[in-house]
Design an enzyme around this catalytic site. Structure first.
Site, mmCIF file in Angstrom:
data_model
loop_
_atom_site.group_PDB
_atom_site.id
_atom_site.type_symbol
_atom_site.label_atom_id
_atom_site.label_comp_id
_atom_site.label_asym_id
_atom_site.label_seq_id
_atom_site.Cartn_x
_atom_site.Cartn_y
_atom_site.Cartn_z
ATOM 1 N N HIS A 121 -3.662 -4.857 0.407
ATOM 2 C CA HIS A 121 -3.057 -5.409 1.640
ATOM 3 C C HIS A 121 -3.091 -6.934 1.619
ATOM 4 O O HIS A 121 -4.023 -7.547 2.159
ATOM 5 C CB HIS A 121 -3.811 -4.895 2.871
ATOM 6 N N GLU B 1 -1.451 -8.930 3.315
ATOM 7 C CA GLU B 1 -1.243 -9.511 4.650
ATOM 8 C C GLU B 1 -2.551 -9.986 5.288
ATOM 9 O O GLU B 1 -2.533 -10.828 6.179
ATOM 10 C CB GLU B 1 -0.525 -8.518 5.574
ATOM 11 N N CYS C 42 0.831 -1.204 0.000
ATOM 12 C CA CYS C 42 0.000 0.000 0.000
ATOM 13 C C CYS C 42 0.872 1.264 0.000
ATOM 14 O O CYS C 42 1.428 1.613 -1.032
ATOM 15 C CB CYS C 42 -0.975 -0.040 1.171
#
Ligand code: GLN
Length: 537
Positions: free
Chosen positions: A507, A509, A381
């Site tokens: 994102h 993650e 990001c």
């Protein structure tokens, strides 16, 4: 439907979320369909506007809901798919009730905490129970027993269980049993008082999960059992883990917690088979390889601020049979001491997401160091935005290139607001949020890593790569390897002649799991391993 309510006592940060998630893992592996839900007693409508220093990371769901980081544990530990129904704050409860009051929904009545706020909370449990079609719903109540703001939630769950009859709902209380050095022993008094506080409001825990830094021992267990009114076997020891949070389900299984839960709820299912989970732990504890990477951020002092990033790194380590040591580096420190001093010797550099100007130049310097020294780089990001700015300034020679988030008058706004974001003033829930389709370029590194051409990834940002600059970037080897479904927005970038230089606007993650590491992280750690093996000592 069976209900499990998890409360916490004595202190915050006990790992209630992990405990709830770990119980979820065990029940799922017994063949049950599990759903998890978190109640947060604060008055923010969602945690999206809170500073990570206050609250840790904001975890984003597929549907774009900005939630508490415990929901990240739920998704990592189980197969549950979460939506906005799975996280509820006091702020949201009050907002709903007050909006209804203004609409005349309670006409003639006095609107009160009991029954209106408590009913609203119970409706949310019911709604999730109905929509999730799960066998078991685990509801975690945030905060600590004794807090004023948590009372409506506790009252709501107490009332809720009344209509369920026997064997359909249990209360689990996670508490803390401190070791007092001067006395040389574990102390049970805080637990006794915390349970007394719960019983005062009509909740009697069926199980006590005791967080401690050493084994409880028979005496302590007996004492807790006696004074807290739970059977001896319902005193569950949850010791600090030696290596990893992923040990918690195994620890709770050894304590027979899931056996007891099933017994209490009259659930007949065979024991959980946790062989694959043990395998993960084995790789975590004794990996074949070891590497060291740097995460350059702004909330470095607080591990919770980048929770999912650190977890995704761990998962990628497991997938690569590689122990990853993470050096947390303050971006501002790089501004003071220079990138070389802080980053030299690292096998990889990661710049995570972020907001605000502090540390920005340090992050740009970190990207530059990674690019120029051919050190594997992963940008998330803001980390992609920094990579673009760095490239604009130092490869394309666009002096003053920046994001309009930080320099409204930049002569080269390579990162800028979309038209649709320009008019937005309100801060809550107004970013580009949630899961969206990403198309990957044929032949790109990322398409190879994903093994796909279309994927879905979660977003949480306002600013975008400025398309006016795309061509100039492309001409010198900057690859836009992922775009939004119509090709309009840049989603992924990579550099051709670099061991691993990948950054994404989304994102990743949030979608990594211990047994299913995210491709971008997995590729990153694989590249780090390779880079360190080839690098002359
Ligand atoms: N601040 C940047 C934006 O809003 C990046 C956001 C992020 O990293 N999550 O676009």
């Amino acid at each position: 439907m069976k209900y499990i309510f998890v409360t916490g006592g004595v202190v915050s940060s006990l790992g209630k979320g992990l405990t709830a998630a770990s119980l979820g893992t065990l029940l799922e592996n017994r063949g049950l369909k599990v759903c998890l839900q978190k109640f947060d007693p604060y008055l923010n409508v969602d945690p999206g506007t809170m500073n990570p220093f206050q609250h840790g990371e904001v975890y984003v769901l597929d549907d774009g809901t900005e939630t508490d980081l415990d929901l990240g544990h739920y998704e990592r530990f189980t197969n549950v798919k979460l939506t906005k129904l799975n996280n509820l704050t006091s702020g949201r409860v009050y907002l709903n009730v007050l909006e209804r009051e203004r609409q005349g929904g309670y006409l003639g009545k006095t609107v009160q905490v009991i029954p209106h706020i408590t009913d609203e909370i119970q409706d949310r449990i019911r709604l999730l129970a109905d929509t999730s079609k799960a066998d078991v719903l685990i509801t975690e109540i945030g905060g600590t027993t004794g807090d004023i703001e948590g009372l409506p939630f506790l009252e709501a769950i107490r009332e809720f269980t009344l209509e369920l009859g026997y064997n359909n709902a249990i209360f689990i209380h996670v508490t803390y049993v401190p070791f007092i050095r001067a006395a040389g022993e574990l102390k049970t008094k805080p637990t006794q008082q915390s349970v007394a506080k719960l019983r005062e409001i009509g909740i009697t825990p069926h199980l006590l999960v005791c967080r401690c830094d050493r084994p409880l021992g028979k005496d302590v267990r007996q004492k807790i059992s006696l004074f807290c009114n739970v059977p001896y076997e319902a005193v569950i020891e949850e010791k600090d883990v030696d290596h990893s949070i992923y040990e918690v389900p195994l620890m709770l299984q050894r304590e027979r917690m899931d056996d007891l839960v099933c017994q209490l709820l009259r659930i007949e299912q065979p024991p959980a088979s946790m062989a694959y989970w043990q395998d993960i732990i084995r790789k975590l504890i004794a990996p074949q390889h070891r590497v060291r990477i740097g995460v350059v951020g702004k909330y470095i002092g607080l591990p919770d601020a980048y929770k999912s990033v650190y977890e995704a790194i761990t998962h990628a380590g497991v997938a690569n049979d590689c122990g990853v040591e993470v050096e947390r580096i303050e971006a501002e420190q790089i501004e003071r001491d220079g990138a070389e001093k802080l980053l030299k010797g690292l096998g990889g550099i990661l710049v995570p997401g972020g907001f605000g100007e502090r540390g920005i130049e340090g992050k740009i310097a970190a990207v530059r160091y990674a690019r120029e020294n051919r050190i594997p780089y992963l940008g998330l990001c803001l980390g992609m935005q920094m990579a673009s700015i760095e490239f604009a300034r130092h490869v394309l020679g666009l002096e003053g290139a920046h994001s309009t988030e930080f320099d409204k008058n930049s002569p080269h706004p390579v990162i800028a607001l979309l038209e649709e974001q320009k008019g937005i003033e309100a801060k809550g829930g107004t970013m580009r949020l949630g899961s969206q389709e990403v198309q990957l370029q044929v032949g790109s590194r990322v398409a190879r890593l994903y093994g796909a051409f279309v994927v879905r990834e979660r977003h949480r940002h306002r600013y975008e790569f400025n398309n006016a600059y795309r061509e100039r970037f492309e001409q010198v080897g900057f690859v836009f390897s992922g775009t939004s479904h119509n090709g309009e927005l840049v989603e992924l970038i990579e550099l051709k002649d670099h061991p691993y230089f990948v950054a994404c606007q989304f994102h990743p993650e949030f979608q990594s799991k211990p047994n299913a590491s995210h491709p971008l992280f997995r590729g990153f750690i694989a590249a780090v391993r390779e880079y360190l093996q080839q690098k002359p000592a």
